[in-house]
Design a protein around this motif. Structure first.
Motif, PDB file in Angstrom:
ATOM      1  N   ALA A 495     102.205 -28.759 -22.895  1.00 45.87           N
ATOM      2  CA  ALA A 495     100.862 -29.046 -22.370  1.00 45.87           C
ATOM      3  C   ALA A 495     100.876 -28.892 -20.855  1.00 45.87           C
ATOM      4  CB  ALA A 495     100.439 -30.467 -22.758  1.00 45.87           C
ATOM      5  N   VAL A 496      99.683 -28.837 -20.252  1.00 41.71           N
ATOM      6  CA  VAL A 496      99.545 -28.796 -18.793  1.00 41.71           C
ATOM      7  C   VAL A 496      98.778 -30.050 -18.368  1.00 41.71           C
ATOM      8  CG1 VAL A 496      98.593 -27.588 -16.828  1.00 41.71           C
ATOM      9  CG2 VAL A 496      99.585 -26.278 -18.718  1.00 41.71           C
ATOM     10  N   LYS A 502     100.265 -37.995  -3.481  1.00 41.79           N
ATOM     11  CA  LYS A 502      99.809 -38.198  -2.104  1.00 41.79           C
ATOM     12  C   LYS A 502      99.621 -36.859  -1.403  1.00 41.79           C
ATOM     13  CE  LYS A 502     101.855 -42.779  -1.390  1.00 41.79           C
ATOM     14  NZ  LYS A 502     102.860 -43.565  -0.622  1.00 41.79           N
ATOM     15  N   GLU A 503     100.456 -35.899  -1.768  1.00 41.13           N
ATOM     16  CA  GLU A 503     100.392 -34.575  -1.145  1.00 41.13           C
ATOM     17  C   GLU A 503      99.151 -33.809  -1.606  1.00 41.13           C
ATOM     18  OE1 GLU A 503     103.534 -30.917  -0.463  1.00 41.13           O
ATOM     19  OE2 GLU A 503     103.263 -31.705  -2.484  1.00 41.13           O
ATOM     20  N   GLY A 504      98.640 -34.166  -2.797  1.00 35.40           N
ATOM     21  CA  GLY A 504      97.474 -33.478  -3.328  1.00 35.40           C
ATOM     22  C   GLY A 504      97.612 -33.286  -4.826  1.00 35.40           C
ATOM     23  N   LYS A 505      96.690 -32.494  -5.383  1.00 32.25           N
ATOM     24  CA  LYS A 505      96.698 -32.269  -6.824  1.00 32.25           C
ATOM     25  C   LYS A 505      97.726 -31.204  -7.211  1.00 32.25           C
ATOM     26  CE  LYS A 505      91.872 -33.575  -7.643  1.00 32.25           C
ATOM     27  NZ  LYS A 505      90.564 -33.143  -8.179  1.00 32.25           N
ATOM     28  N   LYS A 506      98.378 -31.424  -8.361  1.00 31.78           N
ATOM     29  CA  LYS A 506      99.352 -30.480  -8.915  1.00 31.78           C
ATOM     30  C   LYS A 506      99.117 -30.370 -10.412  1.00 31.78           C
ATOM     31  CE  LYS A 506     102.022 -29.985  -5.159  1.00 31.78           C
ATOM     32  NZ  LYS A 506     102.214 -28.701  -4.446  1.00 31.78           N
ATOM     33  N   GLU A 507      99.603 -29.271 -10.987  1.00 31.38           N
ATOM     34  CA  GLU A 507      99.588 -29.129 -12.439  1.00 31.38           C
ATOM     35  C   GLU A 507     101.027 -29.121 -12.935  1.00 31.38           C
ATOM     36  OE1 GLU A 507      97.398 -25.728 -13.665  1.00 31.38           O
ATOM     37  OE2 GLU A 507      95.439 -26.589 -13.152  1.00 31.38           O
ATOM     38  N   LEU A 508     101.299 -29.950 -13.932  1.00 31.57           N
ATOM     39  CA  LEU A 508     102.649 -30.053 -14.488  1.00 31.57           C
ATOM     40  C   LEU A 508     102.669 -29.421 -15.879  1.00 31.57           C
ATOM     41  CD1 LEU A 508     103.534 -33.758 -13.553  1.00 31.57           C
ATOM     42  CD2 LEU A 508     103.963 -31.681 -12.228  1.00 31.57           C
ATOM     43  N   GLN A 509     103.515 -28.406 -16.050  1.00 27.64           N
ATOM     44  CA  GLN A 509     103.673 -27.792 -17.376  1.00 27.64           C
ATOM     45  C   GLN A 509     104.848 -28.487 -18.056  1.00 27.64           C
ATOM     46  OE1 GLN A 509     103.736 -23.531 -17.402  1.00 27.64           O
ATOM     47  NE2 GLN A 509     104.630 -23.422 -19.455  1.00 27.64           N
ATOM     48  N   VAL A 510     104.562 -29.247 -19.116  1.00 29.53           N
ATOM     49  CA  VAL A 510     105.573 -30.122 -19.722  1.00 29.53           C
ATOM     50  C   VAL A 510     105.536 -30.003 -21.237  1.00 29.53           C
ATOM     51  CG1 VAL A 510     105.666 -31.822 -17.855  1.00 29.53           C
ATOM     52  CG2 VAL A 510     103.872 -31.989 -19.590  1.00 29.53           C
ATOM     53  N   SER A 511     106.597 -30.550 -21.870  1.00 32.70           N
ATOM     54  CA  SER A 511     106.651 -30.575 -23.335  1.00 32.70           C
ATOM     55  C   SER A 511     105.771 -31.697 -23.863  1.00 32.70           C
ATOM     56  CB  SER A 511     108.099 -30.779 -23.792  1.00 32.70           C
ATOM     57  OG  SER A 511     108.514 -32.101 -23.489  1.00 32.70           O
ATOM     58  N   LEU A 512     105.616 -31.731 -25.197  1.00 33.49           N
ATOM     59  CA  LEU A 512     104.790 -32.768 -25.810  1.00 33.49           C
ATOM     60  C   LEU A 512     105.360 -34.159 -25.548  1.00 33.49           C
ATOM     61  CD1 LEU A 512     102.434 -33.610 -27.614  1.00 33.49           C
ATOM     62  CD2 LEU A 512     103.926 -33.241 -29.593  1.00 33.49           C
ATOM     63  N   PHE A 513     106.669 -34.321 -25.666  1.00 34.98           N
ATOM     64  CA  PHE A 513     107.301 -35.620 -25.430  1.00 34.98           C
ATOM     65  C   PHE A 513     107.146 -36.041 -23.969  1.00 34.98           C
ATOM     66  CE2 PHE A 513     110.460 -35.104 -29.189  1.00 34.98           C
ATOM     67  CZ  PHE A 513     109.468 -35.538 -30.067  1.00 34.98           C
ATOM     68  N   GLN A 514     107.313 -35.085 -23.054  1.00 38.82           N
ATOM     69  CA  GLN A 514     107.120 -35.399 -21.634  1.00 38.82           C
ATOM     70  C   GLN A 514     105.668 -35.818 -21.365  1.00 38.82           C
ATOM     71  OE1 GLN A 514     108.451 -31.626 -20.110  1.00 38.82           O
ATOM     72  NE2 GLN A 514     110.451 -32.435 -19.473  1.00 38.82           N
ATOM     73  N   THR A 515     104.742 -35.164 -22.082  1.00 36.57           N
ATOM     74  CA  THR A 515     103.317 -35.504 -21.936  1.00 36.57           C
ATOM     75  C   THR A 515     103.055 -36.956 -22.346  1.00 36.57           C
ATOM     76  OG1 THR A 515     102.702 -33.225 -22.393  1.00 36.57           O
ATOM     77  CG2 THR A 515     100.979 -34.890 -22.666  1.00 36.57           C
ATOM     78  N   LEU A 516     103.613 -37.348 -23.498  1.00 30.47           N
ATOM     79  CA  LEU A 516     103.404 -38.712 -23.996  1.00 30.47           C
ATOM     80  C   LEU A 516     103.929 -39.753 -23.011  1.00 30.47           C
ATOM     81  CD1 LEU A 516     104.332 -38.235 -27.769  1.00 30.47           C
ATOM     82  CD2 LEU A 516     102.046 -38.429 -26.765  1.00 30.47           C
ATOM     83  N   VAL A 517     105.100 -39.478 -22.434  1.00 31.05           N
ATOM     84  CA  VAL A 517     105.703 -40.426 -21.481  1.00 31.05           C
ATOM     85  C   VAL A 517     104.853 -40.518 -20.215  1.00 31.05           C
ATOM     86  CG1 VAL A 517     107.699 -40.854 -19.994  1.00 31.05           C
ATOM     87  CG2 VAL A 517     108.044 -40.135 -22.380  1.00 31.05           C
ATOM     88  N   LEU A 518     104.469 -39.370 -19.666  1.00 32.75           N
ATOM     89  CA  LEU A 518     103.725 -39.374 -18.400  1.00 32.75           C
ATOM     90  C   LEU A 518     102.346 -40.019 -18.549  1.00 32.75           C
ATOM     91  CD1 LEU A 518     104.646 -35.841 -16.986  1.00 32.75           C
ATOM     92  CD2 LEU A 518     105.412 -38.064 -16.134  1.00 32.75           C
ATOM     93  N   LEU A 519     101.694 -39.844 -19.692  1.00 32.45           N
ATOM     94  CA  LEU A 519     100.366 -40.423 -19.893  1.00 32.45           C
ATOM     95  C   LEU A 519     100.396 -41.952 -19.848  1.00 32.45           C
ATOM     96  CD1 LEU A 519      98.862 -38.099 -22.663  1.00 32.45           C
ATOM     97  CD2 LEU A 519      98.199 -38.228 -20.254  1.00 32.45           C
ATOM     98  N   MET A 520     101.568 -42.549 -20.138  1.00 32.57           N
ATOM     99  CA  MET A 520     101.679 -44.014 -20.076  1.00 32.57           C
ATOM    100  C   MET A 520     101.466 -44.533 -18.662  1.00 32.57           C
ATOM    101  SD  MET A 520     104.746 -45.060 -22.654  1.00 32.57           S
ATOM    102  CE  MET A 520     104.450 -46.789 -22.258  1.00 32.57           C
ATOM    103  N   PHE A 521     101.777 -43.680 -17.641  1.00 33.65           N
ATOM    104  CA  PHE A 521     101.671 -44.139 -16.256  1.00 33.65           C
ATOM    105  C   PHE A 521     100.233 -44.059 -15.722  1.00 33.65           C
ATOM    106  CE2 PHE A 521     106.121 -43.307 -16.914  1.00 33.65           C
ATOM    107  CZ  PHE A 521     106.736 -44.370 -16.258  1.00 33.65           C
ATOM    108  N   ASN A 522      99.310 -43.654 -16.588  1.00 33.49           N
ATOM    109  CA  ASN A 522      97.888 -43.814 -16.251  1.00 33.49           C
ATOM    110  C   ASN A 522      97.474 -45.280 -16.378  1.00 33.49           C
ATOM    111  OD1 ASN A 522      97.280 -41.195 -15.613  1.00 33.49           O
ATOM    112  ND2 ASN A 522      96.757 -40.619 -17.713  1.00 33.49           N
ATOM    113  N   GLU A 523      98.182 -45.993 -17.271  1.00 33.82           N
ATOM    114  CA  GLU A 523      97.856 -47.396 -17.539  1.00 33.82           C
ATOM    115  C   GLU A 523      98.707 -48.356 -16.724  1.00 33.82           C
ATOM    116  OE1 GLU A 523      95.351 -47.899 -19.440  1.00 33.82           O
ATOM    117  OE2 GLU A 523      95.161 -45.794 -20.041  1.00 33.82           O
ATOM    118  N   SER A 524      99.920 -47.918 -16.356  1.00 31.41           N
ATOM    119  CA  SER A 524     100.837 -48.835 -15.667  1.00 31.41           C
ATOM    120  C   SER A 524     101.690 -48.050 -14.677  1.00 31.41           C
ATOM    121  CB  SER A 524     101.740 -49.544 -16.690  1.00 31.41           C
ATOM    122  OG  SER A 524     102.708 -50.324 -16.032  1.00 31.41           O
TER     123      SER A 524
END
Length: 678
Positions: A495-496, A502-524
């Motif tokens: 997924a992307v 702080k530096e600005g907006k970026k796009e991260l191209q990651v696997s599905l598992f990486q996506t699930l982990v990173l989305l948790m940091f929207n909440e905490s």
């Protein structure tokens, strides 16, 4: 031109006077004094005497005069001091005597030329004047036991001095040995003793130097000795001596120590890649009977031993294929540069490679497949397309030596599937080139499933287009491929994510598992390993590799506490808002899980299961055609048809299985005889 001399009246007194005049002239020649008479008058006098029919008497008197003179010369040699210090001066005196005798004989023959060309030529039993001179010198001087022995010993002493590095008078030796050859005593008086002394010298030298010197130094010494002896033949020895002389040197310096040279030095020369010395070794042993045969066996043993160490060491499995390629390159270089591209050596090398590489069944085939995968996978920046093609060609050479090619096929198929599914193939052209090589080597049946994968990928693209079209219509249902079971592969998804730092907006191209982990940091802002595991449900090993890729790799979008390369259960993670990168879209590679032992075993078991099916099919095919067959003939036929290594015990088990399933039966009277059951 002869002057017109008045023909005298031939009387007995004239004959006597003329002979006296001729004898005085001969004596003057022999004593190196001036001749009183004109040479033309002497020649005419001989012609007159021959015309007077006194040729037999004239020839006899001339021979007697010459013989008396030669006999008188022997005393100077018999009375010569016998000290070894005088051997050279003795040889010089002998040479001077011989040279004088030759020049005197030539002069005498010029005076008595008419006699030589008429009377003597017409009597085949009489030797010419020149041959008479040689015969007299041989009989009265050289054939004298003491004189001949001293002459030959003196010559041998000079040759030995030269062999020991001293400078000798080569022209003197050339003249004296030419004398022995002209007198036809060279072989009997000199050559046999010379070859005996040569044999003795080099036998002792070979024994001594093999102990004192290493093999490269010894080989150069032998080459130098052979060059010296050949030069000796050119300089002063008779040409007929060359073959027995060189044979003697080669026998004592090479033939007698051939096995010792190979045992002591060949492996060292090959290990150190001593191209010059290996080239010299081949050239030298090629001169000796059985030399190349011994070298061939030692060469084959070296390849089996060295290659066996590469293949049989599990701790070196990671480097096995590269070491095999390097070793093959090295051996190819040796055969081309050092062994003159000898087909026998090339074939022996192939046999040796095939022998050692199959000592460890299946593993080399598996590792070769994985090596090809590493070269064809995207991200391999080690080689250009041309270099990659050369690497694949080299891989195919090693592949040919493998017996269990079905093991290679199984692992290659699995790796190819991964490359195609996740889009990790470096080059479609390279993939198809490899398939073409495999097809050429093993046939179309071997690559049919592999080629089918590429067709499946094209078909998959078409299906995805159709699926997306159906999904776009919310009122449409999908009726295609009904009844099929889909297996979800989360590790293959990606997924992307749009992310703000702080530096600005970026796009991260990651696997599905990486996506699930990173989305948790929207909440905490911070999460523990346990919290992430509970929220995502990702398997423990996969979760730790995912966290490792996000917090310990090159692009660290998460910070791990405490710091470290490994992820532990007590670790905590928080979002790295200070993350910086020069690119807008950043690909974060998932840490690839190495193939587990279970996967390896599973793949290997599938290969063995396929082999059982192939054995069963081959047995039934053979029995259906032959109807009745003995056990030994059936096994022999199976070995001819099967393309993978198999043990007799395994064949016996499959035969028993087919008997149990009523495909065939044993003969009631002869248990080693089988019958096909229709």
């Amino acid at each position: 031109k002869r002057r017109d001399v008045r023909q005298p009246k031939l009387t007995d007194s004239y004959t006597e006077d003329t002979w006296m005049k001729l004898r005085d002239a001969v004596s003057a020649i022999q004593n190196s004094t001036s001749i009183k008479y004109n040479l033309e008058e002497l020649y005419q006098a001989v012609e007159n005497l021959c015309s007077y029919k006194v040729s037999p008497v004239l020839y006899k008197q001339l021979r007697q005069v010459c013989e008396d003179h030669v006999q008188a010369q022997i005393h100077q040699f018999r009375e010569y001091p016998s000290s070894s210090l005088d051997s050279l001066s003795f040889l010089k005196r002998m040479n001077r005597c011989w040279q004088d005798h030759c020049s005197q004989t030539i002069m005498i023959r010029s005076i008595f030329l008419f006699l030589d060309r008429t009377y003597i030529l017409q009597n085949s039993l009489l030797p010419s004047i020149w041959d008479t001179g040689l015969e007299l010198f041989r009989t009265h001087i050289v054939s004298d036991g003491a004189v001949q022995s001293r002459t030959v010993e003196g010559i041998l002493e000079q040759i030995e001095r030269e062999r020991n590095g001293e400078t000798v008078d080569r022209s003197l030796l050339r003249s004296l040995l030419g004398m022995l050859s002209d007198l036809q005593v060279y072989k009997d008086s000199f050559e046999q003793r010379f070859l005996t002394e040569t044999n003795r010298l080099y036998a002792a030298e070979g024994q001594r130097l093999m102990q004192e010197r290493d093999v490269p130094e010894y080989l150069h010494h032998v080459a130098r000795r052979l060059e010296e002896e050949n030069d000796r033949v050119i300089s002063y020895l008779d040409q007929s001596t060359q073959k027995p002389l060189i044979t003697t040197v080669e026998k004592q310096l090479l033939g007698e120590h051939m096995n010792a040279i190979l045992q002591k030095g060949l492996w060292m020369l090959l290990d150190e890649n001593r191209v010059c010395e290996l080239m010299l070794l081949y050239e030298l042993l090629n001169k000796v009977k059985g030399g190349l045969t011994a070298l061939l066996q030692a060469w084959r043993d070296y390849i089996k031993s060295f290659g066996g160490e590469i293949v049989s060491s599990p701790e070196k499995d990671k480097e096995m294929v590269q070491e095999l390629l390097d070793f093959k390159d090295k051996m190819d270089h040796v055969t081309q540069r050092c062994f003159q591209r000898n087909d026998t050596f090339i074939n022996a090398m192939k046999e040796a490679f095939e022998s050692f590489i199959n000592k460890r069944p299946n593993k080399p085939a598996e590792l070769i497949a994985k090596y090809v995968d590493s070269k064809l996978r995207a991200g391999n920046k080690e080689a250009t397309e041309e270099e990659l093609e050369r690497i694949l060609d080299k891989i195919m050479i090693i592949f040919r030596f493998i017996h269990g090619k079905d093991v290679f096929e199984a692992f290659y198929k699995k790796d190819l599937a991964k490359r195609l599914l996740v889009g990790k193939s470096a080059s479609v052209d390279a993939e198809k080139s490899m398939l073409s090589k495999l097809k050429h080597e093993c046939g179309a049946a071997f690559t049919s499933k592999l080629e089918g994968m590429f067709k499946d990928m094209e078909l998959s693209k078409d299906i995805m287009i159709q699926f997306k079209q159906v999904c776009a219509d919310t009122y449409s249902l999908t009726h295609k491929h009904s009844g099929r079971k889909l297996q979800w592969q989360p590790t293959l998804g990606h997924a992307v994510l749009k992310t703000e730092f702080k530096e600005g907006k970026k796009e991260l191209q990651v696997s599905l598992f990486q996506t699930l982990v990173l989305l948790m940091f929207n909440e905490s802002d911070e999460c523990s390993v346990e919290e992430i595991r509970a929220a995502t449900g990702i398997e423990d090993g996969e979760l730790k590799r995912t966290l490792q890729s996000l917090a310990c790799g090159k692009a660290r979008v998460l910070n791990k506490m405490p710091r470290g390369k490994d992820v532990e259960d007590a670790d905590r993670f928080h979002f790295n808002s200070d993350f910086r990168h020069k690119l807008f879209r950043i690909k974060i590679n998932q840490i690839q899980m190495k193939e587990t032992v279970e996967e390896q075993v599973s793949t290997t078991e599938r290969v063995f299961q396929d082999r059982q099916y192939q054995i069963d099919a081959a047995v039934v095919r053979i029995m259906k055609m032959r109807k009745t067959l003995s056990h030994n003939l059936l096994v022999s036929e199976l070995y001819n048809q099967l393309k993978f290594p198999v043990k007799p015990a395994d064949l016996k088990k499959r035969i028993e299985s087919l008997i149990d399933r009523d495909y065939m039966e044993r003969d009631k009277e002869n248990p080693n005889q089988y019958h096909y059951v229709a």
